[in-house]
Scaffold this motif. Structure first.
Motif, mmCIF file in Angstrom:
data_model
loop_
_atom_site.group_PDB
_atom_site.id
_atom_site.type_symbol
_atom_site.label_atom_id
_atom_site.label_comp_id
_atom_site.label_asym_id
_atom_site.label_seq_id
_atom_site.Cartn_x
_atom_site.Cartn_y
_atom_site.Cartn_z
ATOM 1 N N SER A 82 -14.057 -13.021 18.274
ATOM 2 C CA SER A 82 -15.472 -12.742 18.459
ATOM 3 C C SER A 82 -15.797 -11.303 18.044
ATOM 4 N N VAL A 83 -16.844 -11.169 17.217
ATOM 5 C CA VAL A 83 -17.278 -9.861 16.729
ATOM 6 C C VAL A 83 -18.806 -9.836 16.729
ATOM 7 N N GLU A 84 -19.398 -8.869 17.418
ATOM 8 C CA GLU A 84 -20.852 -8.718 17.352
ATOM 9 C C GLU A 84 -21.197 -8.082 16.010
ATOM 10 N N ALA A 85 -22.165 -8.675 15.312
ATOM 11 C CA ALA A 85 -22.520 -8.183 13.984
ATOM 12 C C ALA A 85 -24.017 -8.296 13.768
ATOM 13 N N VAL A 94 -20.087 -8.223 3.304
ATOM 14 C CA VAL A 94 -19.772 -8.055 4.714
ATOM 15 C C VAL A 94 -19.000 -6.745 4.830
ATOM 16 N N ALA A 95 -19.328 -5.938 5.825
ATOM 17 C CA ALA A 95 -18.667 -4.646 6.017
ATOM 18 C C ALA A 95 -18.154 -4.553 7.447
ATOM 19 N N ILE A 96 -16.867 -4.215 7.560
ATOM 20 C CA ILE A 96 -16.247 -4.046 8.866
ATOM 21 C C ILE A 96 -15.512 -2.720 8.882
ATOM 22 N N ASN A 97 -15.272 -2.229 10.098
ATOM 23 C CA ASN A 97 -14.501 -0.985 10.183
ATOM 24 C C ASN A 97 -13.029 -1.307 10.422
ATOM 25 N N GLN A 145 -15.432 -12.432 1.161
ATOM 26 C CA GLN A 145 -15.035 -11.087 0.741
ATOM 27 C C GLN A 145 -15.716 -10.051 1.642
ATOM 28 N N ALA A 146 -14.973 -9.001 1.958
ATOM 29 C CA ALA A 146 -15.515 -7.941 2.823
ATOM 30 C C ALA A 146 -14.946 -6.605 2.377
ATOM 31 N N VAL A 147 -15.572 -5.557 2.863
ATOM 32 C CA VAL A 147 -15.092 -4.204 2.618
ATOM 33 C C VAL A 147 -14.764 -3.588 3.976
ATOM 34 N N ASN A 162 -23.444 -11.527 0.597
ATOM 35 C CA ASN A 162 -22.442 -12.486 0.141
ATOM 36 C C ASN A 162 -22.237 -13.617 1.155
ATOM 37 N N PHE A 163 -22.560 -13.393 2.419
ATOM 38 C CA PHE A 163 -22.541 -14.466 3.421
ATOM 39 C C PHE A 163 -23.804 -15.316 3.281
ATOM 40 N N LEU A 164 -24.962 -14.679 3.286
ATOM 41 C CA LEU A 164 -26.230 -15.416 3.229
ATOM 42 C C LEU A 164 -26.366 -16.236 1.952
ATOM 43 N N ASN A 165 -25.926 -15.700 0.820
ATOM 44 C CA ASN A 165 -26.074 -16.408 -0.451
ATOM 45 C C ASN A 165 -25.211 -17.664 -0.546
ATOM 46 N N ARG A 166 -24.227 -17.800 0.299
ATOM 47 C CA ARG A 166 -23.393 -19.008 0.294
ATOM 48 C C ARG A 166 -23.961 -20.106 1.190
ATOM 49 N N LEU A 167 -25.043 -19.808 1.896
ATOM 50 C CA LEU A 167 -25.695 -20.813 2.730
ATOM 51 C C LEU A 167 -26.628 -21.661 1.865
ATOM 52 N N GLY A 168 -26.987 -22.831 2.371
ATOM 53 C CA GLY A 168 -27.942 -23.673 1.663
ATOM 54 C C GLY A 168 -29.331 -23.075 1.700
ATOM 55 N N LYS A 169 -29.628 -22.350 2.803
ATOM 56 C CA LYS A 169 -30.970 -21.798 2.976
ATOM 57 C C LYS A 169 -30.925 -20.741 4.065
#
Length: 181
Positions: A82-85, A94-97, A145-147, A162-169
Motif C-alpha cells: 500500500s502506497v498513498e499517491a 510515475v515517480a517514487i522516492n 515504468q517509473a522513475v 503513463n498510468f492514465l494513458n493505459r486506461l480505457g478512459k
C-alpha cells in the motif's frame, strides 16, 4: 528523451512542493485564496487525504473525489504494498522516492541513478525502474515504468500520465476523477 525527463522532473518537483508549502503556510494561503474563491472556499478543520470510499468502485471503474486542495489522492498498491499517491497529470511518469522503492521490493542495488534531472528542489539523480503491478481499487496495470529519486528530491508518490494513458478512459467532472480500465 533527456529533454522530456528534465521537463517531467521540474513538474514532479514543483508538484511535490505544493502540499508542503501549503501545510507550513495554511493561514497565508487561505488569506490569499479567499478573495478569489469567496464563499466557495471552505477550509477543513484538519486536512485529510481522500481515498477510495466503499461503493465508489465497481468492476474496473474507480471514482476519486478531489480533496480540499483539488488534488486526487488514493491508496494505491505497488507490487502488493500500500502506497498513498497523488494523480499528477503534469507528470509524464510515475515517480517514487528511494524509500518507497525499497518498501515495494525494488533493491537499492538494482537502481542506476544515471540521469540528472532538474527539480523544484534543485538537481537530482534519477533511476528508471519497472513496477510489476500498480493497482487502485479494481484497476490493475502490469509493468508500469517509473522513475526513482532521492527522498530529498521527492517526498511523495506521483501517478503520472503513463498510468492514465493505459486506461480505457479517465475524466474529471464535478471535482470527481473517473478512471475506467
Amino acid at each position: 528523451m533527456f529533454r522530456k525527463l528534465i521537463i517531467f522532473s521540474v513538474c514532479a518537483g514543483t508538484s511535490a512542493s505544493f502540499p508542503t508549502l501549503y501545510e507550513s503556510n495554511q493561514e497565508t494561503v487561505s488569506r490569499l485564496l479567499r478573495p478569489y474563491l469567496g464563499a466557495a472556499y471552505t477550509e477543513p478543520a484538519t486536512p485529510q487525504p481522500v481515498s477510495l470510499r466503499p461503493g465508489e468502485t465497481s468492476g474496473r471503474k474507480v471514482r476519486l473525489a478531489a480533496d480540499y486542495r483539488g488534488h486526487f489522492t488514493a491508496d494505491f498498491k505497488m507490487n502488493g504494498r500500500s502506497v498513498e499517491a497523488m494523480i499528477d497529470t503534469g507528470a509524464t511518469l510515475v515517480a517514487i522516492n528511494r524509500s518507497t522503492a525499497r518498501r515495494i521490493g525494488i533493491s537499492p542495488a538494482q537502481l542506476e541513478y544515471n540521469q540528472e534531472v532538474d527539480t523544484a528542489n534543485g538537481v537530482a539523480r534519477a533511476a528508471f525502474v519497472t513496477i510489476d503491478r500498480l493497482q487502485v481499487g479494481q484497476i490493475s496495470l502490469d509493468k508500469v515504468q517509473a522513475v526513482v529519486m532521492d527522498d530529498r528530491a521527492l517526498s511523495s508518490t506521483l501517478i503520472g500520465m503513463n498510468f492514465l494513458n493505459r486506461l480505457g478512459k479517465y475524466q474529471v467532472e464535478n471535482r470527481t476523477l473517473l478512471m475506467v480500465q
